[in-house]
Design an enzyme around this catalytic site. Structure first.
Site, PDB file in Angstrom:
ATOM      1  N   GLU A 244       9.035  10.091   6.762  1.00 45.40           N
ATOM      2  CA  GLU A 244       7.953  10.901   7.337  1.00 45.40           C
ATOM      3  C   GLU A 244       8.595  12.187   7.804  1.00 45.40           C
ATOM      4  O   GLU A 244       9.334  12.202   8.792  1.00 45.40           O
ATOM      5  CB  GLU A 244       7.281  10.148   8.486  1.00 45.40           C
ATOM      6  CG  GLU A 244       5.965  10.762   8.923  1.00 45.40           C
ATOM      7  CD  GLU A 244       6.116  11.782  10.032  1.00 45.40           C
ATOM      8  OE1 GLU A 244       6.158  13.000   9.704  1.00 45.40           O
ATOM      9  OE2 GLU A 244       6.195  11.384  11.199  1.00 45.40           O
TER      10      GLU A 244
ATOM     11  N   CYS B  70       4.730  17.063  14.009  1.00 46.85           N
ATOM     12  CA  CYS B  70       4.619  17.250  12.561  1.00 46.85           C
ATOM     13  C   CYS B  70       3.168  17.399  12.135  1.00 46.85           C
ATOM     14  O   CYS B  70       2.866  18.086  11.160  1.00 46.85           O
ATOM     15  CB  CYS B  70       5.257  16.078  11.829  1.00 46.85           C
ATOM     16  SG  CYS B  70       7.042  15.952  12.066  1.00 46.85           S
TER      17      CYS B  70
END
Length: 464
Positions: free
Chosen positions: A227, A261
């Protein structure tokens, strides 16, 4: 030596020695040995322990929040909420883990055929500092519930959070070795990946870090889940509720002090509503209360480190020097700690950091577009593909955004967020694999096909 530095003051709070080679080897050996026992535990036994862990997160939420805020600077309200979200994720797998890994019958010509999901062993997690508990739990809860054991290599600037996580697992009653923290620097990760006792790796972090880990793991034929970064678009169309979109835009950009993010970073606005939206966005950014992250009234605290602050400052300066228009902010604040002013950039030239890179701080980049085709083109004009948010009340536009935005998550008329009930992950340079929900618990298992001939039944097999 690892240092815990309070980003609101720049002061060193605590220092820790890294593990020696001998200490590291002992922890890897303990993980392998513990896995042999943990994998034979029942789902009910694991669920009971994970439920106790959830109770600890709830009971200690205030203290855990203060620890996060002191170590990486997020506002205290958000930090406490992060601890409680960890409890939510644990309980999701307590309630659903066994069913998500239940045998799946398959119709074949055998007397019995099915798929069984079995644990694979110690999983190394290389985790970031920005959500120091949540990022870890969304890997650890499903992995441990599946019968694996976890090894945490946390970011070097949050050693106290890393150690507290191991302490919480032990306090919940898990056997020593089910979850261990490895206080080591990034330079030793490759050697840990190479170790045959480590069976898989998950990483949340930058794209270069993910590439390095994937390359190393690939040479050893080990499963990885990545990720990575994001430069999430936030699209506003003429049919949107403009007040709600602008209000959410501010929140979506400065969540976690802009260091997420899945924070909205590029605001792509139809020309018909561009001026009123930007006016509201700038006003909202300027109204944020900046201050001590321990103060519940603070909206925006410091960036996590001096290096991150310097990086944001350089990205904004380069973008403005190339011709972008600075609508507000654009400077570090003259105060102790690592503070950067809420910033809005417009008329951004292609090829600049604000156009194509991820800016990990409270900086909003605004783009004017003429129609939905241009909105989708600009949204996809990035190496990343993690989250995306689109604001529209037109069903046709909604379908196009869902189908055409290159992202692992698309939220319509809402801010992107992680949820234990929904898979989380990205495409393109934002990584691969999924965390959370059913897909997350099935990432680190042996998906075994079983084919049985003879008079085998669910209660056992008979032979002639």
């Amino acid at each position: 030596m690892m240092e815990s530095i309070n980003p609101a003051t720049g002061e060193v709070v605590a220092s820790f020695e890294e593990l020696t080679d001998e200490e590291l080897d002992a922890r890897l050996a303990r993980a392998e040995e513990t896995f042999r026992r943990h994998r034979r535990s029942t789902f009910a036994e694991r669920a009971a322990l994970l439920g106790r862990l959830a109770d600890l997160f709830d009971a200690q939420a205030e203290a855990l929040g203060r620890l996060m805020t002191e170590e990486m600077g997020k506002p205290i309200g958000a930090a406490v909420a992060e601890a409680r979200k960890c409890a939510w994720a644990c309980r999701y797998y307590v309630e659903n883990g066994e069913a998500l890994l239940a045998d799946g019958p398959v119709a074949t010509d055998a007397d019995r055929s099915y798929v069984r999901y079995l644990p694979i062993g110690p999983v190394l997690a290389v985790m970031p500092w920005n959500f120091p508990f949540w990022q870890v739990i969304r890997f650890a809860a499903p992995a441990v519930m599946a019968g694996n054991v976890g090894l945490l290599k946390h970011a070097s600037n949050v050693p106290r959070c890393a150690l507290k996580l191991e302490e919480l697992f032990l306090e919940a009653g898990f056997e020593e070795g089910v979850f261990q923290t490895l206080l080591v620097g990034s330079g030793r990760v490759a050697g840990i990946i190479d170790d045959p006792r480590v069976r898989a790796v998950t990483l949340t972090g930058s794209t270069p870090a993910g590439s390095a880990v994937a390359e190393r793991a690939g040479k050893r034929i080990k499963k990885t889940v990545l990720e990575l970064g994001g430069s999430d678009p936030f699209i506003v169309m003429p049919s949107a509720d403009l007040e709600a979109a602008a209000r959410t835009a501010v929140q979506a950009r400065v969540i976690n002090n802009g260091q997420s993010c899945i924070a909205a970073k590029r605001f792509i606005v139809h020309e018909a509503v561009y001026d009123p939206f930007v006016e509201r966005l700038v006003a909202g950014m300027e109204a944020l209360r900046i201050g001590d992250p321990m103060d519940p009234e603070t909206d925006l605290g410091p960036l996590a480190t001096e290096a991150i602050l310097a990086g944001v400052e350089a990205q904004v300066r380069e973008t403005v020097d190339a011709g972008a228009r600075l609508l507000t902010g654009g400077r570090r604040l003259d105060r102790p700690g690592f503070y950067y002013a809420p910033t809005v950039l417009a008329e951004i030239p292609e090829g600049t950091p604000a156009w194509e890179d991820e800016i990990f701080g409270p900086v909003a980049s605004v783009f004017r577009v003429s129609d939905i085709d241009e909105a989708i083109r600009v949204a996809n004009a990035t190496p990343f593909g993690l989250g995306s948010s689109a604001w529209t009340n037109d069903p046709t536009e909604e379908e196009r955004f869902v189908n055409e935005l290159e992202a692992g998550l698309t939220f319509i008329n809402a801010m992107v967020a992680s949820d234990p009930r929904m898979p989380f992950g990205g495409v393109k340079a934002s990584g691969y694999g999924r965390e959370l929900a059913r897909d997350g618990i099935r990432e680190f298992v042996n998906i075994k096909s079983v084919y049985v001939k003879g008079r085998a039944t669910g209660e056992g097999a008979e032979t002639e």
